[in-house]
Design a protein around this motif. Structure first.
Motif, PDB file in Angstrom:
ATOM      1  N   ALA A  35       5.163   4.271   5.203  1.00  3.21           N
ATOM      2  CA  ALA A  35       4.215   4.171   5.820  1.00  3.21           C
ATOM      3  C   ALA A  35       3.998   5.432   7.009  1.00  3.21           C
ATOM      4  O   ALA A  35       2.592   6.301   6.774  1.00  3.21           O
ATOM      5  CB  ALA A  35       3.967   3.248   7.015  1.00  3.21           C
ATOM      6  N   THR A  36       4.535   6.285   6.737  1.00  2.00           N
ATOM      7  CA  THR A  36       3.988   7.451   7.097  1.00  2.00           C
ATOM      8  C   THR A  36       4.094   8.474   6.241  1.00  2.00           C
ATOM      9  O   THR A  36       2.605   9.353   6.899  1.00  2.00           O
ATOM     10  CB  THR A  36       5.616   8.220   8.086  1.00  2.00           C
ATOM     11  N   ILE A  37       4.326   8.988   5.198  1.00  3.72           N
ATOM     12  CA  ILE A  37       4.186   8.762   4.179  1.00  3.72           C
ATOM     13  C   ILE A  37       2.781   8.871   3.605  1.00  3.72           C
ATOM     14  O   ILE A  37       1.753   9.539   3.324  1.00  3.72           O
ATOM     15  CB  ILE A  37       5.563   9.326   3.034  1.00  3.72           C
ATOM     16  N   SER A  38       2.434   7.478   3.605  1.00  3.35           N
ATOM     17  CA  SER A  38       1.138   6.870   2.701  1.00  3.35           C
ATOM     18  C   SER A  38       0.118   7.682   4.384  1.00  3.35           C
ATOM     19  O   SER A  38      -0.724   8.003   3.338  1.00  3.35           O
ATOM     20  CB  SER A  38       0.717   5.577   3.031  1.00  3.35           C
ATOM     21  N   ARG A  39       0.336   7.392   5.631  1.00  2.68           N
ATOM     22  CA  ARG A  39      -0.449   7.891   6.639  1.00  2.68           C
ATOM     23  C   ARG A  39      -0.993   9.680   6.166  1.00  2.68           C
ATOM     24  O   ARG A  39      -2.079   9.949   6.707  1.00  2.68           O
ATOM     25  CB  ARG A  39       0.032   7.565   8.146  1.00  2.68           C
ATOM     26  N   GLU A  40       0.301  10.025   5.944  1.00  4.26           N
ATOM     27  CA  GLU A  40       0.036  11.527   5.632  1.00  4.26           C
ATOM     28  C   GLU A  40      -0.796  11.645   4.127  1.00  4.26           C
ATOM     29  O   GLU A  40      -2.158  13.027   4.704  1.00  4.26           O
ATOM     30  CB  GLU A  40       0.810  12.445   5.266  1.00  4.26           C
ATOM     31  N   PHE A  41      -0.942  11.247   3.855  1.00  2.00           N
ATOM     32  CA  PHE A  41      -2.130  11.436   2.640  1.00  2.00           C
ATOM     33  C   PHE A  41      -3.383  11.001   2.782  1.00  2.00           C
ATOM     34  O   PHE A  41      -3.937  11.159   2.329  1.00  2.00           O
ATOM     35  CB  PHE A  41      -1.740  10.207   1.201  1.00  2.00           C
TER      36      PHE A  41
ATOM     37  N   HIS B 133       2.744   0.675   3.111  1.00  2.00           N
ATOM     38  CA  HIS B 133       1.535   1.163   2.278  1.00  2.00           C
ATOM     39  C   HIS B 133       0.300   1.043   2.578  1.00  2.00           C
ATOM     40  O   HIS B 133      -0.784   1.590   2.904  1.00  2.00           O
ATOM     41  CB  HIS B 133       2.073   1.652   0.641  1.00  2.00           C
ATOM     42  N   LEU B 134       0.362  -0.562   2.857  1.00  2.00           N
ATOM     43  CA  LEU B 134      -1.022  -1.574   2.541  1.00  2.00           C
ATOM     44  C   LEU B 134      -1.381  -1.145   4.686  1.00  2.00           C
ATOM     45  O   LEU B 134      -2.978  -1.844   4.801  1.00  2.00           O
ATOM     46  CB  LEU B 134      -1.070  -3.224   2.620  1.00  2.00           C
TER      47      LEU B 134
ATOM     48  N   LYS C 132      -8.712   5.072  -1.301  1.00  2.00           N
ATOM     49  CA  LYS C 132      -9.019   6.356  -2.298  1.00  2.00           C
ATOM     50  C   LYS C 132      -7.761   6.785  -2.739  1.00  2.00           C
ATOM     51  O   LYS C 132      -7.456   7.438  -3.039  1.00  2.00           O
ATOM     52  CB  LYS C 132      -9.184   7.255  -1.100  1.00  2.00           C
ATOM     53  N   PHE C 133      -6.577   5.595  -2.076  1.00  2.00           N
ATOM     54  CA  PHE C 133      -5.156   6.048  -2.640  1.00  2.00           C
ATOM     55  C   PHE C 133      -4.828   5.007  -3.118  1.00  2.00           C
ATOM     56  O   PHE C 133      -4.561   3.622  -2.033  1.00  2.00           O
ATOM     57  CB  PHE C 133      -4.269   6.520  -1.437  1.00  2.00           C
ATOM     58  N   HIS C 134      -4.053   4.846  -4.512  1.00  2.00           N
ATOM     59  CA  HIS C 134      -4.062   4.179  -5.253  1.00  2.00           C
ATOM     60  C   HIS C 134      -1.351   3.512  -5.042  1.00  2.00           C
ATOM     61  O   HIS C 134      -1.414   5.590  -5.485  1.00  2.00           O
ATOM     62  CB  HIS C 134      -4.344   3.618  -6.228  1.00  2.00           C
ATOM     63  N   ASP C 135      -1.174   2.280  -5.514  1.00  2.00           N
ATOM     64  CA  ASP C 135       0.217   2.406  -5.406  1.00  2.00           C
ATOM     65  C   ASP C 135       0.644   2.033  -6.581  1.00  2.00           C
ATOM     66  O   ASP C 135      -0.056   0.577  -6.615  1.00  2.00           O
ATOM     67  CB  ASP C 135       0.626   1.233  -3.780  1.00  2.00           C
ATOM     68  N   PHE C 136       1.100   3.163  -6.900  1.00  2.00           N
ATOM     69  CA  PHE C 136       1.915   2.580  -8.622  1.00  2.00           C
ATOM     70  C   PHE C 136       3.335   2.746  -8.606  1.00  2.00           C
ATOM     71  O   PHE C 136       3.897   2.390  -9.312  1.00  2.00           O
ATOM     72  CB  PHE C 136       1.546   4.482  -9.152  1.00  2.00           C
TER      73      PHE C 136
ATOM     74  N   GLY D 164       6.476   7.578  -7.364  1.00  2.00           N
ATOM     75  CA  GLY D 164       7.342   7.469  -6.652  1.00  2.00           C
ATOM     76  C   GLY D 164       7.523   8.743  -5.440  1.00  2.00           C
ATOM     77  O   GLY D 164       8.511   8.162  -4.442  1.00  2.00           O
ATOM     78  N   ALA D 165       7.119   9.462  -5.549  1.00  2.00           N
ATOM     79  CA  ALA D 165       6.083  10.149  -4.771  1.00  2.00           C
ATOM     80  C   ALA D 165       6.073   9.560  -3.309  1.00  2.00           C
ATOM     81  O   ALA D 165       6.231  10.120  -2.230  1.00  2.00           O
ATOM     82  CB  ALA D 165       5.353  11.265  -4.658  1.00  2.00           C
ATOM     83  N   LEU D 166       5.832   8.467  -3.613  1.00  2.00           N
ATOM     84  CA  LEU D 166       4.994   7.382  -2.389  1.00  2.00           C
ATOM     85  C   LEU D 166       5.946   6.188  -1.755  1.00  2.00           C
ATOM     86  O   LEU D 166       6.743   6.293  -1.247  1.00  2.00           O
ATOM     87  CB  LEU D 166       4.151   6.385  -3.082  1.00  2.00           C
ATOM     88  N   LEU D 167       6.899   5.629  -2.744  1.00  2.00           N
ATOM     89  CA  LEU D 167       8.053   4.858  -2.964  1.00  2.00           C
ATOM     90  C   LEU D 167       9.184   5.094  -3.098  1.00  2.00           C
ATOM     91  O   LEU D 167      10.021   4.042  -2.179  1.00  2.00           O
ATOM     92  CB  LEU D 167       7.134   3.548  -3.168  1.00  2.00           C
ATOM     93  N   GLN D 168       9.411   5.994  -3.539  1.00  2.00           N
ATOM     94  CA  GLN D 168      11.234   6.237  -3.703  1.00  2.00           C
ATOM     95  C   GLN D 168      11.713   7.944  -3.378  1.00  2.00           C
ATOM     96  O   GLN D 168      12.438   7.863  -3.546  1.00  2.00           O
ATOM     97  CB  GLN D 168      11.325   6.290  -5.487  1.00  2.00           C
ATOM     98  N   LYS D 169      10.655   8.807  -3.773  1.00  2.00           N
ATOM     99  CA  LYS D 169      11.290  10.010  -2.880  1.00  2.00           C
ATOM    100  C   LYS D 169      11.239  10.490  -1.799  1.00  2.00           C
ATOM    101  O   LYS D 169      10.762  10.803  -1.418  1.00  2.00           O
ATOM    102  CB  LYS D 169      10.764  11.125  -3.898  1.00  2.00           C
ATOM    103  N   LEU D 170      12.152   9.798  -1.178  1.00  2.00           N
ATOM    104  CA  LEU D 170      12.166   9.307  -0.049  1.00  2.00           C
ATOM    105  C   LEU D 170      13.741   8.845   0.559  1.00  2.00           C
ATOM    106  O   LEU D 170      14.251   8.349  -0.272  1.00  2.00           O
ATOM    107  CB  LEU D 170      11.132   9.172   1.124  1.00  2.00           C
ATOM    108  N   ASN D 171      14.758   9.169   1.526  1.00  2.00           N
ATOM    109  CA  ASN D 171      15.648   8.866   1.677  1.00  2.00           C
ATOM    110  C   ASN D 171      16.013   9.040   3.638  1.00  2.00           C
ATOM    111  O   ASN D 171      14.709   9.380   4.349  1.00  2.00           O
ATOM    112  CB  ASN D 171      16.847   9.360   1.601  1.00  2.00           C
TER     113      ASN D 171
END
Length: 479
Positions: A159-165, A208-209, A186-190, A379-386
Motif C-alpha cells: 500500500a505504501t509503495i502503491s501510494r508513492e506511485f 494496491h486497491l 492510471k496505475f494497473h496491477d499486473f 513484480g516491483a509492486l507486489l514482489q520486489k520488497l520484504n
C-alpha cells in the motif's frame, strides 16, 4: 526399524502452529511472576529512508481470518502437541496454558489489540498497533502471536509503495493537465502471476486497491469484497496478450488487431503491439491499414497501444511521436499535447518508481500531457520488497511482574536504529499537527489515535475499503 509416530491430519489453520517454533518455549523463559506482556509494531525510522511515511493496511484481514472467535480447540492442542514433540525431540509445549484458554475463555484469545485506523498515513518511527494480554495467566500469548501479526508488513509495504506511485502520477498529471481526473485508473496491477501465493496476491492486490481502482489481480478484488465490504474495488478492460496476437502468425498481425476491434466495438481495448515491430505496428497498421477503424472510435472505446519491450523511455517517446504523426494532436488547457481521445498508450514493462518518473519527465519535457499514458506494474509492486523495505518491527515495551509495571526496551550498542520504545504507548497529533508516539505511559488517553480493534477474540472495530481509501487519499498539497 521403529515406525515413525503418526501425526494428526492437518487442519485448515491452527493458531498454535502459526508461530516461530522457538516461541513455544518462551512461557518457560519469562520471569516466574510475569502477569502482563505489552508489545507494539512499528516501521522503524532510519537516516536514509526512501519512504518517509507508511500506509497502514491489512491488520483487519489477519484478525478476521485467523484470530477471531474460538480458535483454540482440543483437537488443535493435540495436533500441536504431537508436532512440537517431534520437532523439539522433547516435551516443551504449553499444553496446560492452551487448555486454560479453552476452559476459561471458550477458545477465544485473551488479548487486546489497539491500532490506528486502516488507511492512515503515518510517519515512520511511530507505533502502529499494540498487543497485550487481558488475562494475567496468558502473559506468554502476546508475543506468541507476533509471527502472524507481523505478516501485516506485506500489505502495509505494498500500500505504501502503491501510494508513492500515485504521488508521482498525481504530480505530473496535475502539472500537465490542471486536474487529477482519472488518477485512480492510471496505475494497473499486473502482479498476480508474479507473487508467491494466492494469499500474497489477495493481500497485495487489495493493498494496491487502497490507492487505485485498476487491476487484473482477481484475488485482491475478492479480499476487498470479503474482508473490507467493497462489492467491486477495481476494474479492467479487454486486453490482448502475445499468445492472442502471435497465434495469427506474423503475416497476419493486422488481422489480429482488426479482429479485436470488431470483437469489442464499444469498449476500450488494450493491444500489445511489440510482437514483431512496435514502430511498424503504430505507423503502418494502426496509422494506415486500420486508421479509419480507429478514428471511428471515441473516449469510451479507445484503442490503447501497449509496448512490452525495449527501453521504456525511448520506446514510449518514439511510439507517441509516431501516433502524433498519423493521428495528430491538440493542446489541453495547460498547453500540453494530447493525442485524440480514441487512442492512448499503456506502459507495463520494466516499470518501477524510477522508470515511471523518467517516462513522465520525458513526456513533460516534450510538452506531452500525462493524460496520454497509463501504467501497469507487476513484480516491483507486489514482489520486489520484504520486511526490511520499511524496517517493520514488533517489540516488547512494558511488562508487569507481580502486578508491578516495568518499562522495558532494547538498545544495541552496535546498531542504534534497532533501539526500541519504552513503556505503554499512545499515538497523538501534537499542537503543530505532527503525529508522534508518546512513551512510558505519559500519553493522554483522550488524544490517543489508537483504537481498540480486537479484544478477547472479538472484532470491535471494522473498516470498509471506502473508509480506508478516504483515510489514505492524497492531499492536493502533495501535488
Amino acid at each position: 526399524m521403529d515406525k515413525a509416530p503418526s501425526v494428526a491430519a492437518p487442519f485448515a489453520f491452527n493458531i498454535l502452529l502459526a508461530t516461530d517454533s522457538y516461541k513455544v518455549t518462551h512461557f518457560k523463559q519469562y520471569p516466574p511472576d510475569t502477569c502482563k506482556i505489552y508489545s507494539y509494531f512499528e516501521c522503524r525510522k532510519g537516516k536514509d529512508d526512501k519512504f518517509k511515511e507508511v500506509v497502514f493496511f491489512g491488520l483487519q484481514y489477519i484478525l478476521k481470518k485467523y484470530l477471531s472467535g474460538s480458535v483454540v480447540t482440543e483437537e488443535k492442542i493435540q495436533q500441536a502437541k504431537q508436532i512440537y514433540e517431534l520437532h523439539f525431540k522433547q516435551s516443551v509445549f504449553h499444553e496446560e496454558g492452551w487448555r486454560y484458554i479453552i476452559t476459561k475463555h471458550n477458545g477465544h484469545l485473551p488479548v487486546r489489540i489497539k491500532a490506528i485506523p486502516e488507511g492512515s498515513i503515518i510517519p515512520r518511527g511511530n507505533v502502529l498497533f499494540t498487543v497485550e494480554n487481558t488475562d494475567p495467566k496468558c502473559f506468554w500469548l502476546t508475543n506468541y502471536i507476533e509471527t502472524i501479526l507481523v505478516q501485516v508488513w506485506y500489505p502495509i509495504t505494498v500500500a505504501t509503495i502503491s501510494r508513492e506511485f500515485k504521488k508521482i502520477l498525481a504530480l505530473y498529471l496535475h502539472k500537465t493537465s490542471g486536474s487529477l481526473d482519472g488518477l485512480e485508473l492510471k496505475f494497473h496491477d499486473f502482479g498476480y502471476r508474479g507473487v508467491s501465493s494466492q494469499e500474497s496476491a489477495a493481500l497485495g492486490g487489495a493493498a494496491h486497491l487502497v490507492n487505485f481502482q485498476s487491476t487484473n489481480t482477481v484475488a485482491g478484488l475478492l479480499m476487498a469484497q470479503q474482508f473490507y465490504s467493497c462489492q467491486m474495488a477495481g476494474f479492467s478492460i479487454p486486453a490482448a496478450e502475445h499468445s492472442t496476437i502471435i497465434s495469427w502468425g506474423r503475416s497476419r498481425e493486422k488481422d489480429a488487431f482488426e479482429y479485436m476491434l470488431k470483437q469489442f466495438p464499444s469498449s476500450p481495448i488494450s493491444i500489445v503491439c511489440d510482437s514483431y515491430d512496435i514502430y511498424n505496428a503504430c505507423r503502418n497498421i494502426w496509422g494506415d491499414d486500420l486508421k479509419d477503424y480507429v478514428e471511428q472510435r471515441n473516449e469510451d472505446s479507445m484503442v490503447v497501444i501497449r509496448p512490452d519491450s525495449g527501453d521504456p523511455v525511448e520506446t514510449i517517446m518514439k511510439v507517441i511521436r509516431i501516433l502524433e504523426e498519423v493521428f495528430g494532436s491538440t493542446l489541453n488547457r495547460q498547453g500540453y499535447k494530447l493525442l485524440p481521445s480514441f487512442i492512448r498508450v499503456f506502459q507495463g514493462d520494466a516499470i518501477n518508481l524510477l522508470s515511471m518518473e523518467k517516462i513522465l519527465k520525458a513526456l513533460k519535457n516534450e510538452h506531452w500531457s500525462t493524460e496520454n499514458i497509463v501504467f501497469g506494474c507487476g513484480g516491483a509492486l507486489l514482489q520486489k520488497l520484504n520486511r526490511d523495505t520499511l524496517n517493520c518491527s514488533f517489540k516488547c515495551s512494558y511488562v508487569e511482574l507481580s502486578g508491578k509495571g516495568l518499562d522495558v526496551y532494547k538498545q544495541p550498542v552496535t546498531d542504534p536504529i534497532k533501539g526500541s520504545k519504552r513503556g505503554q504507548l499512545t499515538l497523538r497529533r501534537n499542537p503543530d499537527g505532527i503525529i508522534e508516539t508518546i512513551q512510558e505511559g505519559k500519553g493522554n488517553p483522550e488524544e490517543d489515535l489508537l483504537v481498540t480493534v480486537f479484544e478477547n477474540g472479538n472484532i470491535l472495530q471494522e473498516y470498509t475499503l471506502a473508509e480506508v481509501r478516504s483515510n489514505a487519499k492524497l492531499q492536493m498539497l502533495t501535488c
